[in-house]
Write a protein that holds these residues in place. Structure first.
Motif, PDB file in Angstrom:
ATOM      1  N   SER B 173       0.832  -1.205   0.000  1.00  0.00           N
ATOM      2  CA  SER B 173       0.000   0.000   0.000  1.00  0.00           C
ATOM      3  C   SER B 173       0.864   1.253   0.000  1.00  0.00           C
ATOM      4  CB  SER B 173      -0.903   0.041   1.230  1.00  0.00           C
ATOM      5  OG  SER B 173      -1.392  -1.226   1.543  1.00  0.00           O
ATOM      6  N   LEU B 174       1.894   1.240   0.851  1.00  0.00           N
ATOM      7  CA  LEU B 174       2.770   2.416   0.928  1.00  0.00           C
ATOM      8  C   LEU B 174       3.478   2.636  -0.397  1.00  0.00           C
ATOM      9  CD1 LEU B 174       4.413   1.986   4.466  1.00  0.00           C
ATOM     10  CD2 LEU B 174       2.557   3.522   3.816  1.00  0.00           C
ATOM     11  N   LEU B 178       0.153   5.450  -1.010  1.00  0.00           N
ATOM     12  CA  LEU B 178      -0.792   5.753   0.054  1.00  0.00           C
ATOM     13  C   LEU B 178      -0.031   6.262   1.273  1.00  0.00           C
ATOM     14  CD1 LEU B 178      -3.253   4.678  -1.382  1.00  0.00           C
ATOM     15  CD2 LEU B 178      -3.608   3.061   0.460  1.00  0.00           C
ATOM     16  N   THR B 179      -0.591   7.249   1.955  1.00  0.00           N
ATOM     17  CA  THR B 179       0.003   7.624   3.239  1.00  0.00           C
ATOM     18  C   THR B 179      -0.349   6.531   4.242  1.00  0.00           C
ATOM     19  OG1 THR B 179      -1.975   8.868   3.789  1.00  0.00           O
ATOM     20  CG2 THR B 179      -0.146  10.104   2.818  1.00  0.00           C
ATOM     21  N   ARG B 182      -4.041   6.306   5.440  1.00  0.00           N
ATOM     22  CA  ARG B 182      -4.955   5.824   4.393  1.00  0.00           C
ATOM     23  C   ARG B 182      -4.704   4.343   4.097  1.00  0.00           C
ATOM     24  NH1 ARG B 182      -5.126   8.874  -0.777  1.00  0.00           N
ATOM     25  NH2 ARG B 182      -7.376   8.592  -0.823  1.00  0.00           N
ATOM     26  N   TYR B 186      -7.826   1.833   4.172  1.00  0.00           N
ATOM     27  CA  TYR B 186      -8.313   1.151   2.978  1.00  0.00           C
ATOM     28  C   TYR B 186      -7.908  -0.319   2.917  1.00  0.00           C
ATOM     29  CZ  TYR B 186      -9.705   5.545   0.809  1.00  0.00           C
ATOM     30  OH  TYR B 186     -10.308   6.721   0.521  1.00  0.00           O
ATOM     31  N   ILE B 187      -6.751  -0.668   3.429  1.00  0.00           N
ATOM     32  CA  ILE B 187      -6.213  -2.011   3.210  1.00  0.00           C
ATOM     33  C   ILE B 187      -6.171  -2.851   4.488  1.00  0.00           C
ATOM     34  CG2 ILE B 187      -4.222  -3.324   2.370  1.00  0.00           C
ATOM     35  CD1 ILE B 187      -5.723  -1.772   0.190  1.00  0.00           C
TER      36      ILE B 187
END
Lengths: 252, 277
Positions: B173-174, B178-179, B182, B186-187
């Motif tokens: 995700s990172l 994505l921050t 978030r 989201y994940i």
């Protein structure tokens, strides 16, 4: 070639980069310049710091000393600036790391929609193009667990590419695959290399290094021991450690 | 049958094992049947099973009272469940924050509230809050007390399940840009919820049963009403048996709903696969 990259700044510049895990010195005074469009293949024995090196280039590992510049900007330390940089650097993992609760299509469209704020329709069209190119378009509605490892990794590459990254990092992208799945993924990587993508590839696939690398970086004990074009590295390695490593991996 | 997860945990029994299992089953069933007969016999002998003793539940007033009580129980459980889930999620995210003071404050809060009995918190909301000029209706007091104690439990369940999500999920995700907050939203959080479903449902069942503490503050939920009916008609045992059945049904409904949700979550994958082929 070295002088050329110095006058026109390369895409990646690493200067005296050091990194520790506790008292373990994993990266020692790393200096590395990567030009735009260059394909760097990082090889070395396990535990030599290859993956860590790769992961510093999008800030997944924070460095303890030295400096990293990407596209003439120093690596942001945190927050939105770091997130923005990461959105411009694609990464492919050994374990794929697809999101298990999202479909293949949603995995690929997730970042353009949530990070870039692109309209869903546009993202879907672009995602389907990529999935088509990688031969997994018919899997778009499935969940990652229903795909083979090779298919999952191709989806993961699509997920990274849809962000149109300026740099792609491959951290042992084929190491977790069954042997018969490796070739399909390597072919995609070779195609990307031919298309001019700037790539850092950590791998044990010497065939890929020979065929696609512009330069091979050999690491051992957290140091870059040798950097050379593949013909030179495989034909005439300069260091004793590289010779020993090659004799071990090329034995079979 | 051999596909059940329990069967897969053991070697299949041999002839001697099968005989032992059959014998044990017969003994247990005989014991249970005997016990049931004894209970019913004693109960019936003292007139507990008489037509008259149960006829009170035909009275429209009693039915109305029970209906209102059921509504009061469900209403308190639903709102407290919802608030506890929201507040518990917030606490879990705080405990996984990178900000040390936020982590420490949330941890301290959870440790304290988690160890408090709900009854104690209820006394707190009755006795202490008015002292500070905060006067809640008894419905609000009960909901508040249930929320406080259950949110801490839920936050611990969620925190553990989020920690069990492989680190690669956060890293992926990172690296997509994505921050961290978030990425969690989201994940990590949705996957954590899914992994924690059985434990969360258990906690919600516990919360539903906790509404019986409304009894202490004269909140007219099921148990309170059962006692009311019992005192009024002198058939206390019968009215308690009736609300027992109601609680049983409520909890069965709750677990059925959770099984349905879990199946839907996993069916999505199966449905997609048949579509993709």
């Amino acid at each position: 070639m070295e002088t050329a990259t110095q006058t026109a700044p390369g895409l990646v510049q690493m200067r005296k980069v050091n990194k520790y895990f506790g008292s373990h010195h994993v990266l020692r005074d790393i200096d590395l310049d990567i030009a735009r469009g260059e394909v760097i293949v990082v090889v070395g024995p396990s535990g030599s710091g290859k993956s860590t090196l790769c992961r510093t280039m999008n800030g997944l590992e924070r460095i303890d000393g030295g400096a990293i510049r990407i596209d003439d900007q120093s690596m942001p330390e945190e927050g939105r600036a770091l997130a923005k940089l990461r959105s411009e650097v694609g990464m492919v993992f050994q374990q794929f790391n697809l999101f298990p609760n999202k479909t293949v299509l949603d995995n690929v469209t997730f970042a353009p929609i949530k990070v870039r704020g692109r309209p869903a329709r546009e993202a879907r069209a672009k995602a389907m193009d990529l999935l088509e190119r990688f031969g997994v378009a018919n899997q778009a509605g499935k969940f990652p667990v229903q795909l083979s490892g090779g298919q999952q990794q191709r989806v993961a590459i699509a997920r990274a590419l849809i962000m149109e990254p300026k740099l792609m990092l491959f951290d042992e992208a084929t190491s977790a695959l069954d042997p018969e799945m490796v070739r399909g993924v390597l072919e995609i990587m070779q195609q990307l290399a031919r298309d001019g993508m700037t790539m850092v590839v950590v791998t044990h696939e010497m065939g890929f290094a020979k065929a696609s690398a512009d330069r091979v970086v050999f690491m051992d004990h957290g140091q870059i021991i040798e950097t050379a074009p593949p013909q030179t590295f495989f034909g005439n390695p300069q260091s004793e450690r590289a010779r020993k490593f090659l004799s071990e991996v090329l034995r079979d | 049958m051999t596909n059940s997860p329990i069967d897969r945990m053991f070697d299949p029994p041999g002839p001697r094992g099968r005989r032992a299992i059959r014998l044990a089953s017969i003994v247990v069933i005989a014991l249970l049947a005997g016990l049931a007969w004894l209970v019913l016999y004693r109960f019936g002998k003292s007139g507990g099973l008489d037509r008259q003793a149960w006829s009170i539940f035909e009275s429209p007033n009693v039915i109305k009272l029970l209906g209102r009580a059921l509504y009061a129980t469900v209403r308190a459980a639903l709102l407290a469940g919802l608030l506890a889930l929201v507040w518990g999620t917030a606490l879990a995210l705080m405990r996984l924050s990178r900000h040390r003071w936020l982590r420490t404050a949330a941890a301290a809060y959870v440790e304290v509230t988690r160890s408090l009995p709900t009854l104690l918190v209820l006394y707190f909301t009755i006795l202490v809050l008015p002292f500070y000029g905060l006067r809640l209706p008894i419905y609000g007091q009960l909901v508040l007390a249930l929320t406080i104690t259950n949110a801490s439990m839920i936050s611990e369940v969620l925190r553990a399940s989020m920690l069990s999500i492989p680190a690669g999920q956060l890293e992926a995700s990172l690296s997509l840009g994505l921050t961290r907050p978030r990425a969690f939203w989201y994940i990590i959080l949705p996957q954590g919820f899914r992994a924690a479903m059985p434990a969360l449902v258990a906690q919600l069942v516990y919360l539903l049963k906790g509404t019986t503490l409304g009894y202490v503050i004269s909140y007219e939920e099921l148990l309170y009403s059962a006692k009311l009916i019992g005192e009024y008609t002198n058939f206390i045992l019968q009215s308690i048996l009736v609300v027992t059945a109601v609680y049983l049904v409520l909890n069965i409904i709750l677990s059925r709903v959770s099984i349905w949700i879990e199946q839907r979550l996993s069916l999505r994958g199966a449905a997609a696969s048949s579509k993709g082929k």
